[in-house]
Design an enzyme around this catalytic site. Structure first.
Site, PDB file in Angstrom:
ATOM      1  N   ALA A 160       0.829  -1.207   0.000  1.00  0.00           N
ATOM      2  CA  ALA A 160       0.000   0.000   0.000  1.00  0.00           C
ATOM      3  C   ALA A 160       0.864   1.258   0.000  1.00  0.00           C
ATOM      4  O   ALA A 160       0.542   2.239  -0.683  1.00  0.00           O
ATOM      5  CB  ALA A 160      -0.921  -0.008   1.217  1.00  0.00           C
ATOM      6  N   TYR A 161       1.947   1.224   0.752  1.00  0.00           N
ATOM      7  CA  TYR A 161       2.855   2.378   0.788  1.00  0.00           C
ATOM      8  C   TYR A 161       3.469   2.614  -0.586  1.00  0.00           C
ATOM      9  O   TYR A 161       3.498   3.747  -1.081  1.00  0.00           O
ATOM     10  CB  TYR A 161       3.936   2.121   1.830  1.00  0.00           C
ATOM     11  CG  TYR A 161       5.002   3.197   1.897  1.00  0.00           C
ATOM     12  CD1 TYR A 161       4.711   4.476   2.346  1.00  0.00           C
ATOM     13  CD2 TYR A 161       6.315   2.919   1.514  1.00  0.00           C
ATOM     14  CE1 TYR A 161       5.699   5.458   2.412  1.00  0.00           C
ATOM     15  CE2 TYR A 161       7.301   3.894   1.583  1.00  0.00           C
ATOM     16  CZ  TYR A 161       6.984   5.153   2.029  1.00  0.00           C
ATOM     17  OH  TYR A 161       7.960   6.117   2.091  1.00  0.00           O
TER      18      TYR A 161
END
Length: 252
Positions: A160-161
């Site tokens: 997600a990052y």
């Protein structure tokens, strides 16, 4: 060795706004640009005491600096921050957007609230800051965003990052081309493993040592290493535009 700010600007003193400037890489960027003679707007989200201490450090050394606060994803907050820097320091030549958050989890089990938090700060925040910078930065200036080398290394739990930072890279490349004729460069710096609280949080010594050993230079990066790259892009690196610079010691 310090670099000389670009002579492309007609202004006697260059002014930089650094988001997330009160700690980690942002603090090192503030210190490096202050050494190069920039007046600084030091943005913070919540740690006023750290920002105020950094302002004192810069001013005690004979420089100019002010602290400004706000949520980078809130356009009203950031308009106030840009306005404060412009009013107090006379304009803005460089915007360095180091503000970001990193919440790690396998994709299969990620709390979607964490995804939304990273989207707000890393994607929306970068967009808000860049939109304002595109309209406020003076000719001869620079916009510098922050990505991560993990967009290439694909470490587990960073999904997600990395997705948020891949968006930052794409936004950077498009904005560089949209500003054709404005004499403003737009680039992104993508650090590798760097010894900051954001990076070290939650990692044991073995994990940190493994990541350091993966770098051909045999160590983690230091915030000052990344600040050197920013100083180049902010000042003399006028022919570097629309690029993602991987400042990672050769991490593959």
């Amino acid at each position: 060795m310090t670099s000389t700010p670009s002579s492309a600007s007609p202004h006697s003193q260059r002014v930089a706004l650094v988001t997330g400037g009160s700690g980690g890489i942002g603090k090192a960027v503030v210190q490096r640009l202050a050494a190069d003679g920039y007046a600084l707007g030091i943005h913070f989200a919540s740690n006023r005491s750290a920002a105020d201490a950094l302002v004192r450090e810069v001013t005690d050394a004979g420089g100019q600096a002010i602290a400004v606060s706000g949520d980078v994803g809130d356009e009203a907050d950031m308009i106030r921050a840009f306005d404060a820097v412009t009013h107090s320091l006379g304009g803005i030549d460089v915007v360095v957007n180091t503000a970001g958050i990193m919440l790690l989890s396998p994709i299969a089990t990620l709390d979607l609230a964490d995804l939304d938090r990273m989207h707000h700060t890393n994607i929306r925040g970068t967009f808000v800051v860049n939109q304002l910078a595109a309209n406020r930065v003076r000719r001869g200036g620079a916009i510098i965003n922050f990505s991560t080398s993990v967009t290439r290394t694909q470490f587990p739990a960073y999904g997600a990052y990395v997705a948020s930072k891949a968006a930052v890279e794409s936004l950077t490349l498009v904005l560089a081309r949209e500003l054709q004729g404005a004499d403003i460069t737009v680039n992104a710096v993508a650090p590798g493993p760097t010894a900051t609280p954001l990076f070290l949080d939650g990692k044991d010594e073995a994990t940190v040592a493994k990541l350091a050993s993966a770098v051909p230079l045999g160590r983690l990066g230091e915030p000052e290493d990344i600040a050197e790259t920013v100083a180049f892009l902010a000042g003399p690196g006028r022919w570097v535009n629309g690029q993602v610079i991987f400042a990672n010691g050769g991490l593959a």
